[in-house]
Design a protein around this motif. Sequence first.
Motif, mmCIF file in Angstrom:
data_model
loop_
_atom_site.group_PDB
_atom_site.id
_atom_site.type_symbol
_atom_site.label_atom_id
_atom_site.label_comp_id
_atom_site.label_asym_id
_atom_site.label_seq_id
_atom_site.Cartn_x
_atom_site.Cartn_y
_atom_site.Cartn_z
ATOM 1 N N PRO A 225 5.630 12.545 2.631
ATOM 2 C CA PRO A 225 5.349 11.858 1.222
ATOM 3 C C PRO A 225 3.996 11.251 1.493
ATOM 4 N N LEU A 226 3.812 9.809 0.243
ATOM 5 C CA LEU A 226 2.517 9.824 -0.306
ATOM 6 C C LEU A 226 1.895 8.969 0.928
ATOM 7 N N THR A 227 3.105 8.090 1.617
ATOM 8 C CA THR A 227 2.464 7.071 3.116
ATOM 9 C C THR A 227 2.236 8.243 4.250
ATOM 10 N N ALA A 228 2.452 9.162 4.401
ATOM 11 C CA ALA A 228 1.248 10.357 4.689
ATOM 12 C C ALA A 228 0.011 10.834 3.993
ATOM 13 N N PHE A 229 0.260 10.809 3.122
ATOM 14 C CA PHE A 229 -1.121 11.012 2.264
ATOM 15 C C PHE A 229 -2.213 9.664 2.671
ATOM 16 N N ILE A 230 -1.496 8.831 2.082
ATOM 17 C CA ILE A 230 -2.698 7.703 2.418
ATOM 18 C C ILE A 230 -3.338 7.886 3.940
ATOM 19 N N ALA A 231 -2.741 8.010 4.786
ATOM 20 C CA ALA A 231 -3.350 8.219 6.151
ATOM 21 C C ALA A 231 -3.996 9.025 6.549
ATOM 22 N N SER A 232 -3.848 9.923 5.665
ATOM 23 C CA SER A 232 -5.178 11.678 5.756
ATOM 24 C C SER A 232 -6.682 11.213 5.543
ATOM 25 N N TYR A 233 -6.125 9.820 4.995
ATOM 26 C CA TYR A 233 -7.712 9.911 4.456
ATOM 27 C C TYR A 233 -8.309 8.604 5.936
ATOM 28 N N SER A 234 -7.671 8.835 6.868
ATOM 29 C CA SER A 234 -8.223 8.274 8.395
ATOM 30 C C SER A 234 -8.529 9.286 8.535
ATOM 31 N N SER A 235 -9.918 9.499 9.615
ATOM 32 C CA SER A 235 -10.029 11.091 10.073
ATOM 33 C C SER A 235 -11.375 10.484 11.368
ATOM 34 N N PRO A 236 -11.593 11.245 12.074
ATOM 35 C CA PRO A 236 -11.778 10.661 14.143
ATOM 36 C C PRO A 236 -13.502 10.599 13.463
ATOM 37 N N GLU A 237 -13.256 10.691 11.424
ATOM 38 C CA GLU A 237 -15.370 10.738 11.418
ATOM 39 C C GLU A 237 -15.211 8.867 11.113
ATOM 40 N N GLY A 238 -14.333 8.552 10.940
ATOM 41 C CA GLY A 238 -13.915 7.429 10.317
ATOM 42 C C GLY A 238 -12.847 6.768 9.050
ATOM 43 N N LEU A 239 -13.129 6.182 7.956
ATOM 44 C CA LEU A 239 -12.171 5.882 6.663
ATOM 45 C C LEU A 239 -13.297 6.308 5.552
ATOM 46 N N PHE A 240 -12.667 6.406 5.282
ATOM 47 C CA PHE A 240 -13.006 6.390 3.410
ATOM 48 C C PHE A 240 -12.954 5.341 2.874
ATOM 49 N N TRP A 241 -12.509 4.346 2.788
ATOM 50 C CA TRP A 241 -12.496 3.256 2.387
ATOM 51 C C TRP A 241 -12.023 2.728 0.769
ATOM 52 N N ALA A 242 -13.325 3.734 0.482
ATOM 53 C CA ALA A 242 -12.906 4.089 -1.436
ATOM 54 C C ALA A 242 -11.880 5.175 -2.020
ATOM 55 N N LYS A 243 -11.893 5.977 -1.087
ATOM 56 C CA LYS A 243 -10.641 7.012 -1.504
ATOM 57 C C LYS A 243 -9.648 5.944 -1.118
ATOM 58 N N LEU A 244 -9.471 5.765 0.271
ATOM 59 C CA LEU A 244 -8.539 5.290 0.583
ATOM 60 C C LEU A 244 -8.117 4.216 -0.098
ATOM 61 N N SER A 245 -8.502 3.506 -0.821
ATOM 62 C CA SER A 245 -7.913 3.003 -2.122
ATOM 63 C C SER A 245 -7.953 3.309 -3.031
ATOM 64 N N ALA A 246 -8.229 4.233 -3.244
ATOM 65 C CA ALA A 246 -7.432 4.954 -4.838
ATOM 66 C C ALA A 246 -6.564 5.584 -4.481
ATOM 67 N N ALA A 247 -5.826 5.612 -2.936
ATOM 68 C CA ALA A 247 -5.014 7.028 -2.902
ATOM 69 C C ALA A 247 -4.171 6.265 -2.769
ATOM 70 N N SER A 248 -4.137 4.506 -2.146
ATOM 71 C CA SER A 248 -3.085 3.650 -2.437
ATOM 72 C C SER A 248 -2.945 3.049 -3.431
ATOM 73 N N THR A 249 -3.855 2.523 -4.407
ATOM 74 C CA THR A 249 -3.634 2.522 -5.361
ATOM 75 C C THR A 249 -2.519 3.375 -6.201
ATOM 76 N N LEU A 250 -2.353 4.967 -6.058
ATOM 77 C CA LEU A 250 -1.860 5.574 -7.091
ATOM 78 C C LEU A 250 -0.389 5.855 -6.633
ATOM 79 N N ALA A 251 -0.489 5.965 -4.888
ATOM 80 C CA ALA A 251 0.944 5.753 -4.373
ATOM 81 C C ALA A 251 1.472 4.486 -4.410
ATOM 82 N N ILE A 252 1.043 3.270 -4.266
ATOM 83 C CA ILE A 252 1.856 1.890 -5.086
ATOM 84 C C ILE A 252 2.275 1.529 -6.650
ATOM 85 N N ALA A 253 1.120 2.430 -7.441
ATOM 86 C CA ALA A 253 1.461 2.198 -8.879
ATOM 87 C C ALA A 253 2.679 2.478 -9.233
#
Length: 276
Positions: A225-253
């Motif tokens: 579900p969307l909670t797993a989708f949000i977690a997918s923006y965490s990678s070994p290369e680091g966190l993509f904060w802006a995209k992670l925030s966009a995905a989180s906003t769409l998930a909680i809206a």
Amino acid sequence: MANTKHQGKTLAVTVLAWLVALLIFFPILWTIITSFKTEGEAIASTPSFLFFDWTLENYAEVQSRSDYFSHVMNSVVISFGSTFLGLLIAVPAAWSMAFAPSKHTKNILMWMLSTKMLPPVGVLVPIYLYFRDWNLLDTQIGLVLVLTMVNLPIIVWMLYTYFKEIPGDILEAARMDGASLAKEILYVLTPMAVPGIASTLLLNIILAWNEAFWTLNLTAAKAAPLTAFIASYSSPEGLFWAKLSAASTLAIAPILIIGWFSQKQLVRGLTFGAVK
């Protein structure tokens, strides 16, 4: 003089309540604002609150991911499915405890409530092994079942509290008119408890929608579900904060909108029976 003191106290309490509310809401507000920044602005050492180049590119990238809407559908199916299955089990169980209690009813209720205090990680291994053996890993049915079990104590407790407020004489009158047990629950009890059932339904949809522990551990791609989708923006290369925030906003809206329009029902459901 007394009236002035009362108004001053009311004003102080109101201001304090607004400050606490803003403090609680600020992380959500910051997430929404960050979703409109570039990645560089999102990780700036001196972040700007409002004065930056607003962009929708993060939302465009999140939307462009081919699997985004499948995550949305998984969230809808899992949250609504587990809630309706929970209600099917909980309504007769709460009826039994409210109108035909035994000497063990209170102990059973307390035991059910105590299961909510158990750390989920404590039962992760056996449930994971059962799911593996029954081919339920990464399936919507598996998550519906596990979230039904997780939230069932809350559903039963809330319905039990509502049902206890309904006069038993009304159900007794239905029995004297020849109503069977099924008709008594379906045509007499359920319509009278619609506000309570609606509050329970809303609260459990929100709980299931926001569930992350079980969804992250029991899904991979197909049923995530969307909670797993949000977690997918965490990678070994680091966190993509802006995209992670966009995905989180769409998930909680969606859940924020549901919560905003149903806040009276939710508060009533959470506090019903708390003060006698």
